[in-house]
Design a protein around this motif. Sequence first.
Motif, PDB file in Angstrom:
ATOM      1  N   ASN A  60       0.842  -1.197   0.000  1.00 15.61           N
ATOM      2  CA  ASN A  60       0.000   0.000   0.000  1.00 15.61           C
ATOM      3  C   ASN A  60       0.881   1.253   0.000  1.00 15.61           C
ATOM      4  N   ASP A  61       0.552   2.183  -0.866  1.00 12.94           N
ATOM      5  CA  ASP A  61       1.393   3.376  -1.010  1.00 12.94           C
ATOM      6  C   ASP A  61       1.516   4.173   0.280  1.00 12.94           C
ATOM      7  N   SER A  62       0.477   4.120   1.080  1.00 21.41           N
ATOM      8  CA  SER A  62       0.511   4.955   2.288  1.00 21.41           C
ATOM      9  C   SER A  62       1.337   4.341   3.406  1.00 21.41           C
ATOM     10  N   THR A  63       1.613   3.068   3.298  1.00 18.55           N
ATOM     11  CA  THR A  63       2.327   2.415   4.407  1.00 18.55           C
ATOM     12  C   THR A  63       3.617   1.734   3.988  1.00 18.55           C
ATOM     13  N   THR A 103      -2.258   0.459  10.436  1.00 21.23           N
ATOM     14  CA  THR A 103      -1.381   0.688  11.590  1.00 21.23           C
ATOM     15  C   THR A 103      -1.022  -0.623  12.294  1.00 21.23           C
ATOM     16  N   CYS A 104      -1.396  -1.724  11.654  1.00 23.46           N
ATOM     17  CA  CYS A 104      -1.275  -3.010  12.333  1.00 23.46           C
ATOM     18  C   CYS A 104       0.070  -3.679  12.082  1.00 23.46           C
ATOM     19  N   SER A 131       7.091  -0.506  14.026  1.00 23.41           N
ATOM     20  CA  SER A 131       6.815   0.192  12.773  1.00 23.41           C
ATOM     21  C   SER A 131       8.127   0.434  12.028  1.00 23.41           C
ATOM     22  N   PRO A 132       8.049   0.696  10.739  1.00 19.30           N
ATOM     23  CA  PRO A 132       9.275   1.018   9.996  1.00 19.30           C
ATOM     24  C   PRO A 132      10.005   2.212  10.581  1.00 19.30           C
ATOM     25  N   GLN A 133       9.234   3.155  11.122  1.00 19.11           N
ATOM     26  CA  GLN A 133       9.875   4.336  11.693  1.00 19.11           C
ATOM     27  C   GLN A 133      10.708   3.958  12.918  1.00 19.11           C
ATOM     28  N   GLN A 134      10.181   3.045  13.713  1.00 20.41           N
ATOM     29  CA  GLN A 134      10.979   2.578  14.859  1.00 20.41           C
ATOM     30  C   GLN A 134      12.226   1.863  14.390  1.00 20.41           C
ATOM     31  N   LEU A 135      12.029   0.955  13.440  1.00 19.24           N
ATOM     32  CA  LEU A 135      13.161   0.142  12.990  1.00 19.24           C
ATOM     33  C   LEU A 135      14.226   0.987  12.305  1.00 19.24           C
ATOM     34  N   ALA A 136      13.779   2.062  11.665  1.00 23.49           N
ATOM     35  CA  ALA A 136      14.759   2.934  11.013  1.00 23.49           C
ATOM     36  C   ALA A 136      15.626   3.674  12.021  1.00 23.49           C
TER      37      ALA A 136
END
Lengths: 438, 1120
Positions: free
Chosen positions: B456-459, B555-556, B561-566
Amino acid sequence: MVALAACGGVLDVETPDIARPEQLTSPAGLAALRAGAYGDFSKAFGGDATPSDAQEGQILATGLFTDEFKKTGTDPQRIAYDARRTDPAGVGAKLSTFFANLQRARHSAEATAEAYTAAEATNANEVVSEMMSLAGFVYVFLAEDYCSGVPVSTLTAAGDITYGEPLTTQALLERAVERFDVAITQAQTAAKPNLEQLARVGKGRALLSLARFADAAAAVAPVPTTFRYEIRHATTSPVTQNAVFHAINQLERWSVANRKGINGVAYMDAFTGGDPRTPWVIAPDGLGFDRTAGPQYYQLRYTSLTAAIPLATGTEARLIEAEAALRAGNVGTFTSIHNQLRATLNTASVGPISATMTEAERVNLHFRERALWLYATGHRLGDLRRLVRQYGRAENTVFPTGNYYRPQYPTFGTDVNFPVPFAETNNPNFTGCLDRAA
Amino acid sequence: MMLHGSFRHTVLITALAGLPVTMFGQSAQIVRWADARADHPLSRQARLRIENVTLGVALVRLTESSGVALAFSPSQLPAGGLVSCRCASLTVGEALGVLLAGTSLYVRESDGRVMLTPATATQPTSSAGPSLPLARPGGGDAIGPFVLLPTDTALALRRTVDDQPARSFATIAGVIVDSVANNPIAGAQVIVETTARGAITDASGRFRIDDVPAGELSLRVTMLGYRPVVRRVTAGTMDIRVALERLAVGLEGVVVTASGTQRIREVGSDIARVRADSVAETSPATNLSELLTSRASGVYIKTASGSSVGGTRIRIRGSSSPSLANEPLVYVDGVRINTDPTSLSFANNQQVPSRFNDINPDEIESVDVLKGPSASTMYGTEAANGVILITTKSGSAASRRAEWRVWAEGGQITEPNDYPANYGGVTATGTPCLLSSVAAGTCTQASLRTFNLLMNDSTTPFKTGSRTVGGASLTGKAGDINYFFSAEREDEAGVYERDGIEKTNVRANFGVRPTEKAQVQVSAGYVRSDLGLFADGGTGIGVVTNAMAGGACETCWFQFSPQQLARIDATQHVDRFIGSSTVNVSTVEWLDLRGIVGLDVVSRQDSRLFPVGVFPGARAGGERNVGENTSLRTTADLLARLAFPINATVSSRTSLGVQYLADRTRALTANGTSLVPGTNSLGAAGLIATREGSSDVKTLGAYAEQQVSFQDRLFVTAGVRTDRNSSFGRESKTVVYPKLGASWVLSEEPFFPSIPSLSSFRARVAWGQSGSQPGPLNAITYFGSFPVVTPEGTNQVGVTFDGGNLGNPQLKPERSTEIEAGFDATFFGDRLELGVTYYAKRTQDALVLRQIAPSVGASAGRWENLSEVRNTGWEGSVNVVLYRADNVQLGLAASGTYNENELERLGEGVAPITLGTNQRHTRGYPLGGYWMRNVTGFADANGDGILAATEVQVTDTAVYLGEVTPPFMASIQPSLELFRRLRLGAVIGLSYGNELYNFGEGFRCNGGGARGRNDITTPLAEQAKCVAHALRGVPGGFVQNAGFTKLREASATITVPGSWVSRARMRAASITIAGQNLGTWTGYDGVDPDISSRGSNFETVDFLQPGPRRVWVLRANLGF
């Protein structure tokens, strides 16, 4: 070339990272052996707090298999044995490692005792006592956790292996008693009452499993109620940390259970009702590692990575005496002991027990008291099996049963112990469990 | 090599010493050429002693003894008369003075060459005595028709006046390219037939020949390893382009092995060769592993991740050892290097950098693969898994003119894979409602939610990555020194945040001849790389894992989340130097000495940071991991080779060598927790744990090889290698590995029948042994150490068998024995080339980390020489020109291999060895095969469209479900050339016969997010697998056929016309657009069957890791 290689030393290499057995005969070397035996036992008992995933020891493994903990991680093998569904072939890295750690702890303790004896070390009696107690506890764990038919092999200092025949549960317990007896004698010689009491509690536990209730009570009689022998922890490295705290409160792969599988003790309810023996708190976000099987409940018995875990206590000694009294029909002593112990909690929520119970109710109460007093100390599986073996309870009335709470399995299985791992088939004398019954 | 001839009128001097020399027409005499020293050639020692020989012979002998090339025309030598010269102590000039006394010849030296020319009226005639007949001051205009070729490869041609009457002359020029890769070929010989004029192409493949006769000419182009071409051209044409077809058989090609340089026709085993210099220029491969994938038959390369930095697993002719690493040895310019496939101090998902990929493909000239013991015997105890020999570019074929090559590459990296969506059946109130609950009647599914977090483009966490490469090389000669300098910068940003590579490679190679008898080659390469190690997938801290194991909403995410992992900052910095010096000395014609000394130094710093407050639990307080690792590998190799003819038809060559190898590794790792917020240092950690480790391995080996050749057609070789190794201690026995081989070019035999269409035929057979050694500590008993808290609460260090080893004094190396036989043939005038090889390899005393029954209480295993492993198989290659016309050429190269692997013996009483939970080494089956409980059937008994757990039948015990390494692999490389300017090519890889456990989908079944647990329209077969995995704990349904066909690469290269190039003052230019991983055809249900997320040896599983990325690059290659 041969001459060049041999005489020129061009193939000589350094191995600074390892300790050879022949380097461990000095006092310092013996001390390293002794420390190693402590460490091996600590790992087998409390587990290993590996950062990414804890390795279960006696407490985490038996707690998950019974009603103390439930699984909030994703490992399929652990989910399986949480649901009382162990692979009959014993395949699976986690439980295999647990079994290997137990056996290594046993060997380390026995070999260390032997090394101290052979070296005629000045503190040999003291060390031999402690080592034999640790070995004895491992025999108890093997008897309590596994099917009947656990082999115990021997390894000499020269590296020669003698593969053991499968031992029945009773034989394992008798070997444990032998070790505890040696430990008691050696502790008395060394004038180390603390070590004697450790051995006495261990012996009492083994005798209890052997249904020798009076002998068990006699063994623990000299142990004061305040006695505690603890496995210590420190933050030095994952192997020195409290893996129970790590697995539940940090990794969130185990969780405190409540009324697990219909028959489970209401550990959490008890605490909510004012019983301080099984403290817990919900995780900050309420979710466990797998994000679905929660809620995640932290235990508060051990509140840090450095918290010590009791291996043997005076409380357990009293509980042994209480059970012996119950079996002897001495209800007064039984009641008195429990009330004295409960009084130490200093809370109105845990008052005196009722004096007007049926025999079955007293058994229920006694084992519930043991479950609460000895929560998260690796006793529960032995107790559930004793309920079946010694008190005639049906397995589905004591072990978790009914619908399983995760999607992997519709219901709990029927296992009442662990199979000996597949790796043991490398022992030519072993072909499988002798008996999977409780 | 020295060839003598007695031809009319013309002298040809060539610098191709040591290589076969092509004869150029009928009018040449060939003498040995040696480059002049920096000092004046006439001042060299003549070392000549002759009695009563003709002047011509005397001059040839002088050339041979002094190494000073003399160019002269025999027709201008005075007829009759004999000369003598005891000139051993004289200089060349003095000797010439003696020899030319009384003749009308004079001597002229120019640019290191000595020419004898007729005296003119203005020049004095030589007088008797040792005085030197000097050239006319001011130049050599009078030398007339001597031609010095511009390539300065010491080709000097003399065309006699009386043979070639005066006519008009012109110049021709052009470029020689590889017909497949379309890249320039350096060192090709271009000769104008009948005129003996010629040139050798420069590093850009370009040539120029002046003074060719006007009109139509026949141009003959030859190059080792390529099919000769004769092309009609018109004098004056300046953009001639000749494409040479590579000879698959390549009988005249040479390989440099442990026992020295050998022609392929002499070798009894099949050696795969990849011309990296040509492939790298047009391939989108971003590292050496990718470059070799599908290009060397019998070589299997598996990657662990689709990210920029993924580990590799290399297997040649299957796996031989149950417990040791099955990786081949790798040598770079004669030095063994570190190719650790999982080179990282801490586990970081599948981002486990391989040291193999430190090597820059643009620096490589060729890669030779010795596939098994029959070929690798001379490499000793560790060579049983084959040897990869990498030769870097040397500039040896360069011209005296400095030639620049510049390349630039820009590219785009995308994530092309399809990932499955997450499913979630829910009730009317939105609570989860799985099919199993529906079947049990505990809920009613009101709706089915799906969401794909990765697509999905948004996630989606994927981004479009980029790749830029810029490099330059300088090749040439300065005096007696040939050189190759190269520098390249590579920047890559992968499809994830923090996923990338910054790498700089620098290389400086020199070759020098300090004397005519000696040659020194120095090779030095340095690489500095910074790798970004992003949490890609395969574990709980991977982006793909957290998406695929998550739920059906945007959000599941599963846990993070990718932001955390980054926020995880994981890097690896590498400084590496690989250098070697090779000295070749030929004091006498029959004896060559070669010495190699070299080292590979790798300094590695690994670091990772979990910032404070980003991750829960144990990492809530932050975590810092640091690893410092240094490895030093030293190689010393001495070889003596004696070669001489026994008689007119039989020759002998004896090779004797000694090799010493030392590997030393030191590692320091530290983990810190409880960090001060905002810090990234162990210095700010509240708790630090450190470990130090070291490893030393030394090997001393000696080898001998005897080859007898009969008429240069039949070659019989026998050899032996002996080794001693530190892993077994001083008292251990020397290990001996023998070899035998024969190669017979039957088609050159008089008795060989004339078979229509068959051009050449070579039969070969080889037998040999090699070994694999255990680790440096495997033979001894020792304890590991670890920190302990005693019951008294004190911190001590204890010893334990956990991390220790129960030794085995009887331990010895594995011994692999291999026999291979095959043939190479060409048909239709080399238009079709075919090679077929059968091999049978048996590894005895194979080392097994025999599991010790846990009841012993010791280490988990003990190394024992217990097992026996068999690998048998076929390899084949075909290279065919399907269609050829003036402006069109369609070609096809293909290779394939089939390997059968079986553990034939495991030792008495040894239980199958488990690898994790689902793989085993079991006698009678391939190593590491899948063994699991399996689904045997299903039936929707109640017809509700839902399979309940009880409606699926499963086995009670684990059963064999297939092997993890593909037994059949093939590569197809079609090529199409249009108008000699446009070249289209592709690499298609095929891999079949193996299975792959799609644990990722099984895990999603367990967690309830798979379609099979939620969607009632899911086919029952899929439901059965999912239900069995999740509800019965039976994983076998997800072991799936992993066969695939993959369009690995496609490329288009345009060669810029010569006129345009000249206008831009360049020598050559080409532009390539190429793509990698462009399509996959498979029945496998997972993301991609070519990816494995576990282990470097056998453990193979597809677990929620990224599939391979797609790379498109635009590359320009310019020559100046």
